[in-house]
Write an enzyme that holds these catalytic residues in place. Structure first.
Site, short mmCIF file in Angstrom:
data_model
loop_
_atom_site.label_atom_id
_atom_site.label_comp_id
_atom_site.label_asym_id
_atom_site.label_seq_id
_atom_site.Cartn_x
_atom_site.Cartn_y
_atom_site.Cartn_z
N PHE A 166 0.84 -1.21 0.00
CA PHE A 166 0.00 0.00 0.00
C PHE A 166 0.87 1.26 0.00
O PHE A 166 0.68 2.17 0.79
CB PHE A 166 -0.96 -0.03 1.20
CG PHE A 166 -2.25 0.69 0.93
CD1 PHE A 166 -3.03 0.40 -0.18
CD2 PHE A 166 -2.70 1.68 1.81
CE1 PHE A 166 -4.22 1.07 -0.42
CE2 PHE A 166 -3.90 2.35 1.57
CZ PHE A 166 -4.66 2.04 0.46
N GLY A 167 1.84 1.27 -0.92
CA GLY A 167 2.64 2.49 -1.15
C GLY A 167 1.87 3.41 -2.10
O GLY A 167 0.64 3.34 -2.20
N ARG A 168 2.63 4.21 -2.82
CA ARG A 168 1.99 5.23 -3.68
C ARG A 168 1.10 4.60 -4.75
O ARG A 168 -0.01 5.07 -5.01
CB ARG A 168 3.06 6.06 -4.38
CG ARG A 168 4.00 6.80 -3.45
CD ARG A 168 5.12 7.42 -4.27
NE ARG A 168 6.16 7.98 -3.47
CZ ARG A 168 7.20 7.31 -2.98
NH1 ARG A 168 7.32 6.01 -3.20
NH2 ARG A 168 8.13 7.92 -2.27
N GLU A 198 10.65 -11.59 -18.66
CA GLU A 198 10.34 -10.67 -19.76
C GLU A 198 11.51 -10.59 -20.74
O GLU A 198 12.65 -10.55 -20.28
CB GLU A 198 10.07 -9.26 -19.20
CG GLU A 198 8.83 -9.21 -18.36
CD GLU A 198 8.54 -7.82 -17.78
OE1 GLU A 198 9.10 -6.83 -18.28
OE2 GLU A 198 7.74 -7.75 -16.84
N ALA A 215 3.11 -5.25 -10.72
CA ALA A 215 4.25 -4.95 -9.84
C ALA A 215 5.54 -5.47 -10.48
O ALA A 215 6.21 -4.73 -11.21
CB ALA A 215 4.01 -5.54 -8.47
N ARG A 216 5.86 -6.72 -10.22
CA ARG A 216 7.02 -7.36 -10.84
C ARG A 216 6.66 -8.81 -11.11
O ARG A 216 5.98 -9.46 -10.31
CB ARG A 216 8.24 -7.30 -9.91
CG ARG A 216 9.00 -6.01 -9.97
CD ARG A 216 9.70 -5.81 -11.32
NE ARG A 216 10.40 -4.54 -11.42
CZ ARG A 216 9.89 -3.43 -11.96
NH1 ARG A 216 8.69 -3.42 -12.47
NH2 ARG A 216 10.62 -2.32 -12.04
N HIS A 240 4.18 -4.96 -20.35
CA HIS A 240 4.78 -4.04 -19.37
C HIS A 240 4.55 -2.57 -19.77
O HIS A 240 5.49 -1.81 -20.00
CB HIS A 240 6.28 -4.32 -19.21
CG HIS A 240 6.83 -3.85 -17.89
ND1 HIS A 240 7.86 -4.48 -17.25
CD2 HIS A 240 6.50 -2.80 -17.11
CE1 HIS A 240 8.14 -3.84 -16.11
NE2 HIS A 240 7.32 -2.80 -16.02
N ARG A 259 3.47 -4.76 4.58
CA ARG A 259 4.44 -5.21 5.59
C ARG A 259 4.35 -4.40 6.89
O ARG A 259 4.40 -4.93 7.97
CB ARG A 259 5.86 -5.07 5.03
CG ARG A 259 6.35 -6.35 4.38
CD ARG A 259 7.73 -6.16 3.85
NE ARG A 259 7.80 -4.90 3.09
CZ ARG A 259 8.87 -4.48 2.43
NH1 ARG A 259 9.95 -5.19 2.45
NH2 ARG A 259 8.86 -3.35 1.76
C1 DGY Z 1 9.13 0.77 -12.93
O1 DGY Z 1 9.28 1.98 -12.89
O2 DGY Z 1 9.62 0.03 -12.09
C2 DGY Z 1 8.33 0.23 -14.04
O3 DGY Z 1 8.04 -1.11 -13.94
C3 DGY Z 1 8.95 0.55 -15.37
O4 DGY Z 1 7.89 1.07 -16.10
#
Ligand code: DGY
Length: 323
Positions: free
Chosen positions: A156-158, A271, A241-242, A289, A180
């Site tokens: 729950f960041g930006r 990726e 996210a990732r 992405h 966290r």
């Molecule tokens: C980031 O800023 O981490 C993004 O995934 C790239 O667009």
């Protein structure tokens, strides 16, 4: 005064490249081909600053050189789990990122994925373009209502908060949060959100689950087979996210066996390679992405790197230093 020698690893928006070229002795990667680990080692020996991005895998081997000239890594992007911070630290390199400027656009893409998968927009468009649409009927391509449903947000960041803003105030969704650290009551109140104690507690209560936590070793396969099994059979998973946060093989199996309702992915484990089994899942929407991919945001990201690198060489604290 001699200008610092700066390398940027991929092509950036033209306006930023021009400003960077005015400010620094700038080298561009004209061909825009991903640089290799050996390229980075050579760059660290030759440039005062190197500006990498998410496609650059700067693991320990990239920092395996006797002595580096590079003093600052100005990462183009908010996520920096692709950079071995220990290696950077060993050579005394500062590392910066680009927070804030991409929160809105990344949340917009998460909403896009959520709406697309719930309302079967990808499937519908494929059917229409294939000339297979037989016309309107009450039972055609029935999806899931998003408005008023419950959204679980991990991280729950930006960006997580930008997602909550859209979902709660735009779509009347109930917001549950797993993070966290504890989130201040006034921040939760802004989105009518409630924080729960663990991922396990969150999953069974969500109609939609959206991931907004960092990547890296700490969150590797945070969503795995066991946790997918805790989701409702009609719930949807969204990942902007990732890629490494989700075990793609486990997700593909859950989707194929209809153990969850569907998923929307903007990021992937390897990726630009896509796990083959994902390609066969109709209840999945995939984007390449695109989270921050708008002109305004990509320019803002570039100028944010420039601000950080400039501050560093002006002897000031870079505003977005992460290491
Ligand atoms: C980031 O800023 O981490 C993004 O995934 C790239 O667009």
């Amino acid at each position: 005064m001699v200008k610092p020698k700066v390398l940027i690893s991929r092509r950036w928006p033209e306006a930023v490249e021009r400003s960077m070229a005015d400010r620094f002795d700038l080298t561009l990667n004209e061909a825009d081909r991903p640089m290799t680990v050996a390229d980075f080692r050579a760059a660290f020996a030759a440039f005062d600053a190197v500006c990498p991005t998410v496609t650059d895998k700067l693991g320990p081997d990239a920092f395996d050189l006797p002595q580096a000239r590079t003093k600052v890594l100005g990462n183009f992007g908010v996520g920096f789990s692709h950079i071995d911070l220990e290696g950077a630290k060993r050579h005394g390199m500062a590392v910066t990122n680009t927070p804030d400027v991409l929160s809105d656009c990344t949340a917009d893409i998460a909403m896009t994925l959520m709406l697309m998968v719930a309302r079967r927009a990808g499937e519908g468009e494929r059917e229409l373009r294939a000339g297979e649409w037989a016309g309107w009927r009450p039972t055609h391509m029935i999806g899931t209502k998003v408005s008023g449903a419950t959204l679980g947000i991990i991280g729950f960041g930006r960006i997580g908060q930008a997602m909550a803003q859209r979902a709660h105030h735009g779509f009347g969704m109930k917001i549950l949060v797993q993070n966290r650290s504890p989130i201040a009551a006034e921040v939760l109140a802004r989105y009518g959100a409630r924080q729960v104690g663990s991922v396990e507690e969150l999953l069974p209560d969500c109609d939609f689950l959206s991931l907004h936590c960092p990547g890296g070793a700490a969150n590797l396969h945070l969503i795995n087979a066991e946790r997918l099994a805790l989701m409702r059979r009609d719930a949807f998973l969204i990942n902007t996210a990732r890629g490494e946060v989700v075990d793609e093989a486990a997700l593909a199996a859950a989707l194929a066996e209809h153990r969850i309702g569907g998923a929307g992915l903007d990021v992937f484990e390897r990726e630009p390679q896509i796990t083959a089994a994902l390609m066969d899942c109709p209840n999945l929407v995939m984007l390449p992405h695109l989270g921050s991919a708008t002109r305004a945001t990509r320019e803002a990201m570039g100028f944010r790197v420039m601000e950080n690198v400039s501050a560093f060489f002006d002897g000031k604290a870079p505003p977005d230093r992460v290491a």
